[in-house]
Write an enzyme that holds these catalytic residues in place. Structure first.
Site, mmCIF file in Angstrom:
data_model
loop_
_atom_site.group_PDB
_atom_site.id
_atom_site.type_symbol
_atom_site.label_atom_id
_atom_site.label_comp_id
_atom_site.label_asym_id
_atom_site.label_seq_id
_atom_site.Cartn_x
_atom_site.Cartn_y
_atom_site.Cartn_z
ATOM 1 N N ASP A 9 0.884 -1.339 -0.028
ATOM 2 C CA ASP A 9 -0.175 -0.031 -0.023
ATOM 3 C C ASP A 9 0.964 1.204 -0.037
ATOM 4 O O ASP A 9 1.135 1.881 0.805
ATOM 5 C CB ASP A 9 -0.888 0.176 1.001
ATOM 6 C CG ASP A 9 -0.335 -0.113 2.500
ATOM 7 O OD1 ASP A 9 0.984 -0.417 2.410
ATOM 8 O OD2 ASP A 9 -0.758 0.415 3.418
ATOM 9 N N HIS A 248 8.737 -0.222 9.846
ATOM 10 C CA HIS A 248 7.755 -1.531 9.645
ATOM 11 C C HIS A 248 7.924 -2.404 8.448
ATOM 12 O O HIS A 248 8.360 -3.534 8.659
ATOM 13 C CB HIS A 248 6.300 -0.708 9.628
ATOM 14 C CG HIS A 248 5.988 0.120 10.746
ATOM 15 N ND1 HIS A 248 5.802 -0.278 12.138
ATOM 16 C CD2 HIS A 248 5.772 1.493 10.549
ATOM 17 C CE1 HIS A 248 5.478 0.623 12.803
ATOM 18 N NE2 HIS A 248 5.359 1.638 11.948
#
Length: 320
Positions: A9, A248
């Protein structure tokens, strides 16, 4: 050589994960699938094409995927506060010649089908790393669960087992964006590793890192420094204790390529689908009692080893 699909994303840490993967000699990136999340899926695909162009890799397929959760009635409203309106910190990249959504464009397609076709082709040699909501993976399971369970492994960034969430006290953003998809994937029996907030908040890029990228004197180094500087600004305002911006998605890629970087605990996982804890990842006690397959949950990370590797590979990827 092992093969890799990134399911992105495409926000700022996704861009770093992509650069890290391209600079990793032990794996071949065979495609990128796109999903909603940090930005709408069309923006995600556009960013993927443009970042690949910046890094000199226009050859890699980019496939558009889900624009909404499994149970969604309309396109998902993106999480853009941290990543900026365009998902990459407001940085305007040179546009790749490939266009999203044109009939002759590689980015026009079905992400779930692309993942299944790669699973059938590569089987146990294929790694899949989703860094956003798990919607494309859930849809791929609906198409061919047998092919998906035969993968070498799927290492996803998402969830929080021993720490609070980051969009609610209970839920992490990627799981919260499509809890139904996450629940299906976690219960599927696929070989899964969860790289969640338990470990991703322990590794950070700093202003020293971005100064090093600027010093490379390349267009890619300058663009990534500008992107990540905005990311660090957002983190310093919201979570200054991290000491930079959390890595992340790069950590998820790194653990997929080298599981020894993380200490994991195997347990069946469930997702809360209702009430104030919707989106929480939690141990699935009935599944545990029945001996159902578990998920490898990363609970500790060799931060020094990862950060050394991250810095080396980012410098390599941004030097061209």
């Amino acid at each position: 050589m092992r093969k890799l699909i990134l399911d992105l994303d495409m926000g700022i840490d996704d861009a770093m994960a992509l650069c890290f993967a391209l600079a990793s000699p032990e794996v071949e990136l065979v495609g990128i699938t796109c999903v909603f999340g940090n930005v709408p899926v069309g923006v995600s695909a556009r960013n993927c094409l443009d970042v690949l162009h910046l890094l000199g890799r226009d050859d890699i397929p980019v496939i558009v995927g889900a624009d909404r959760p499994l149970a969604g009635m309309g396109p998902h409203r993106a999480f853009q506060a941290v990543h900026g309106a365009n998902g990459i910190g407001g940085v305007e990249l040179e546009r790749a010649r490939r266009e999203v959504g044109r009939p002759d464009d590689p980015a026009r397609g079905d992400a779930a089908r692309f993942i299944v076709q790669a699973a059938l082709r590569y089987g146990g040699d294929l790694l899949v790393v989703p860094t956003g909501p798990l919607t494309n993976i859930a849809r791929a399971l609906e198409l061919d669960a047998r092919a998906m369970t035969a993968l070498r492994g799927t290492t996803f960034m998402g969830g929080a087992l021993t720490v609070p969430g980051n969009v609610t006290p209970a839920a992490e953003a990627n799981i919260a964006a499509d809890p139904e998809a996450a629940a299906r994937v976690l219960a599927s029996g696929m070989p899964l590793t969860m790289v969640g907030l338990d470990v991703t908040h322990r590794v950070a890029a700093t202003r020293g890192d971005i100064a090093g990228w600027r010093a490379l004197g390349t267009d890619a180094g300058a663009a990534f420094a500008q992107m990540v500087e905005s990311y660090i600004d957002a983190y310093e305002a919201a979570d200054p204790w991290i000491g930079g911006c959390a890595l992340h998605d790069p950590l998820a890629v790194a653990v997929a390529l080298d599981p020894a970087l993380a200490v994991t605990y195997e347990t069946p996982l469930a997702v809360d689908l209702t009430g104030p804890l919707r989106g929480r990842t939690i141990g699935d006690e009935p599944a545990w009692a029945s001996g159902a397959p578990g998920v490898e949950v990363a609970l500790d990370v060799d931060a020094t080893a990862f950060l050394d590797r991250f810095r080396e590979r980012m410098a390599r990827g941004l030097s061209a």
